[in-house]
Scaffold this active site. Structure first.
Site, PDB file in Angstrom:
ATOM      1  N   SER A  32     -57.845   5.373  40.618  1.00  0.00           N
ATOM      2  CA  SER A  32     -56.618   4.869  39.983  1.00  0.00           C
ATOM      3  C   SER A  32     -56.121   5.782  38.870  1.00  0.00           C
ATOM      4  CB  SER A  32     -56.937   3.479  39.404  1.00  0.00           C
ATOM      5  OG  SER A  32     -56.080   3.166  38.339  1.00  0.00           O
ATOM      6  N   GLY A  33     -54.831   6.083  38.898  1.00  0.00           N
ATOM      7  CA  GLY A  33     -54.231   6.878  37.826  1.00  0.00           C
ATOM      8  C   GLY A  33     -54.293   6.152  36.489  1.00  0.00           C
ATOM      9  N   LEU A  34     -53.990   4.851  36.525  1.00  0.00           N
ATOM     10  CA  LEU A  34     -54.037   4.063  35.288  1.00  0.00           C
ATOM     11  C   LEU A  34     -55.443   4.077  34.699  1.00  0.00           C
ATOM     12  CD1 LEU A  34     -52.822   1.962  33.274  1.00  0.00           C
ATOM     13  CD2 LEU A  34     -53.592   0.219  34.852  1.00  0.00           C
ATOM     14  N   ASP A  44     -50.743   6.139  31.112  1.00  0.00           N
ATOM     15  CA  ASP A  44     -50.581   6.418  32.550  1.00  0.00           C
ATOM     16  C   ASP A  44     -49.208   7.060  32.778  1.00  0.00           C
ATOM     17  OD1 ASP A  44     -50.856   6.402  35.291  1.00  0.00           O
ATOM     18  OD2 ASP A  44     -50.418   4.265  35.513  1.00  0.00           O
ATOM     19  N   ASP A  71     -54.972   8.273  43.657  1.00  0.00           N
ATOM     20  CA  ASP A  71     -53.640   7.894  43.176  1.00  0.00           C
ATOM     21  C   ASP A  71     -53.009   9.183  42.646  1.00  0.00           C
ATOM     22  OD1 ASP A  71     -51.428   6.947  41.895  1.00  0.00           O
ATOM     23  OD2 ASP A  71     -52.504   5.574  40.549  1.00  0.00           O
ATOM     24  N   ASP A  73     -49.967   9.808  41.926  1.00  0.00           N
ATOM     25  CA  ASP A  73     -48.702   9.621  41.202  1.00  0.00           C
ATOM     26  C   ASP A  73     -47.550  10.231  42.005  1.00  0.00           C
ATOM     27  OD1 ASP A  73     -50.084   8.265  39.271  1.00  0.00           O
ATOM     28  OD2 ASP A  73     -50.228   9.946  37.897  1.00  0.00           O
ATOM     29  N   GLU A 100     -46.190   8.485  45.091  1.00  0.00           N
ATOM     30  CA  GLU A 100     -45.099   7.521  44.872  1.00  0.00           C
ATOM     31  C   GLU A 100     -43.763   8.225  44.652  1.00  0.00           C
ATOM     32  OE1 GLU A 100     -47.401   5.923  41.620  1.00  0.00           O
ATOM     33  OE2 GLU A 100     -45.772   6.272  40.207  1.00  0.00           O
ATOM     34  N   LYS A 106     -44.312  10.431  35.571  1.00  0.00           N
ATOM     35  CA  LYS A 106     -44.057   9.031  35.898  1.00  0.00           C
ATOM     36  C   LYS A 106     -44.522   8.116  34.760  1.00  0.00           C
ATOM     37  CE  LYS A 106     -47.226   6.657  36.727  1.00  0.00           C
ATOM     38  NZ  LYS A 106     -48.049   6.204  37.830  1.00  0.00           N
ATOM     39  N   ASN A 108     -46.285   3.995  34.325  1.00  0.00           N
ATOM     40  CA  ASN A 108     -46.949   2.959  35.123  1.00  0.00           C
ATOM     41  C   ASN A 108     -45.921   1.959  35.645  1.00  0.00           C
ATOM     42  OD1 ASN A 108     -48.390   0.057  35.169  1.00  0.00           O
ATOM     43  ND2 ASN A 108     -49.805   1.647  35.771  1.00  0.00           N
ATOM     44  N   SER A 109     -46.112   1.542  36.894  1.00  0.00           N
ATOM     45  CA  SER A 109     -45.149   0.666  37.577  1.00  0.00           C
ATOM     46  C   SER A 109     -44.955  -0.669  36.886  1.00  0.00           C
ATOM     47  CB  SER A 109     -45.624   0.385  39.002  1.00  0.00           C
ATOM     48  OG  SER A 109     -45.955   1.559  39.649  1.00  0.00           O
ATOM     49  N   ARG A 145     -45.890   5.845  48.884  1.00  0.00           N
ATOM     50  CA  ARG A 145     -45.739   4.582  48.133  1.00  0.00           C
ATOM     51  C   ARG A 145     -44.309   4.474  47.646  1.00  0.00           C
ATOM     52  NH1 ARG A 145     -49.518   3.304  42.862  1.00  0.00           N
ATOM     53  NH2 ARG A 145     -47.939   2.447  41.471  1.00  0.00           N
ATOM     54  N   HIS A 176     -44.979  -1.356  46.719  1.00  0.00           N
ATOM     55  CA  HIS A 176     -45.479  -1.949  45.476  1.00  0.00           C
ATOM     56  C   HIS A 176     -44.503  -3.002  44.971  1.00  0.00           C
ATOM     57  CE1 HIS A 176     -48.339  -2.326  42.430  1.00  0.00           C
ATOM     58  NE2 HIS A 176     -48.078  -1.313  41.638  1.00  0.00           N
TER      59      HIS A 176
END
Ligand code: SPV
Ligand code: MG
Length: 245
Positions: A32-34, A44, A71, A73, A100, A106, A108-109, A145, A176
């Site tokens: 996970s990037g986060l 992130d 991930d 990104d 993504e 980027k 975080n979503s 993504r 997502h």
């Protein structure tokens, strides 16, 4: 992704957590990037460089045998950066990337308060093609993504992007959503033809019974940040207990 039953990936962010995920029985790991960012103490937002992330992935790969999905990104830049990324990842034994359709750097979503800008469809398709052209191992996976729901677009934009990414050669599509219920995912799955597998990340709708994901025809579900959250709580708890005593 092509298993006849629904599969689950569990988040890890370093060698130790990756080994724990494998020992728990998961058939794959979500890098996970986060979580990797948080473990470095940064946001992130691509504040950790891609080579720093790859160093972490190298440790994770060395101490596990199950596939690791990175991930990635936005691919850390344009199609040239994506090509260098895939080349290096194959060398450290990573099984695939999830990329993504936002802009580098980027965010975080799940961050609220503004409309996260999306990449042009053609530009993002170029990155997918670059990744697929670069891989030497046939099993390397490129998951596209789309963040269209995250950015406030409707189902038409999500479907348009999912189909364009499948045409560009993506091995699976991840849609997502940051709603606290699965309504957007249900809407998408009902209209999706299933031409490439569907991947879901129920971070915000984690109360949804997994049976629903099976019924919707999803192939892979990612538990995205749970280990970093668990270790933050455990470390806070033990540090303050020892300090107080
Ligand atoms: C991550 O784990 O970094 C993700 C998933 O991208 S989420 O944070 O749920 O958007
Ligand atoms: Mg991420």
């Amino acid at each position: 992704m092509h298993s006849p039953s629904l599969e689950f990936l569990m988040e890890a962010h370093n060698g130790l957590s990756a080994r724990i995920v494998e020992e728990a029985g998961f058939s794959g790991i979500w890098a996970s990037g986060l979580s990797i960012s948080a473990s470095y103490g940064v946001r992130d937002c691509n504040e950790a460089s891609w080579t720093q992330i790859i160093e972490t992935l190298d440790f994770m790969s060395d101490c596990t045998n199950v596939p690791i999905l990175m991930d990635a990104d936005t691919g850390f830049g344009n199609f040239n950066n994506v090509m260098r990324l895939v080349n290096k990842l194959e060398k450290v034994g990573v099984a695939g990337i999830c990329m993504e359709d936002k802009l580098f750097p980027k965010v975080n979503s799940l961050i609220e308060g503004f409309k996260q800008p999306l990449a042009e469809i053609n530009e993002f398709c170029g990155k997918i093609r670059a990744a697929k052209d670069t891989q030497k191992n046939d099993d390397f996976c490129v998951i596209a993504r789309t963040e269209a729901f995250i950015s406030g677009y409707n189902i038409n934009e999500v479907l348009k992007r999912a189909n364009a990414y499948a045409d560009a050669g993506a091995d699976a599509i991840l849609v997502h959503s940051k709603l606290d219920n699965p309504s957007q995912i249900i809407q998408f799955s009902k209209l999706w033809t299933g031409r490439i597998p569907l991947v879901l990340v129920p971070t915000t709708y984690s109360d949804t019974p997994t049976e629903l994901f099976r019924d919707l025809g999803a192939s892979l579900v990612i538990w995205a940040n749970h280990n970093i959250r668990a270790c933050i709580s455990a470390m806070r708890d033990i540090s303050s207990k020892i300090y107080m005593n």
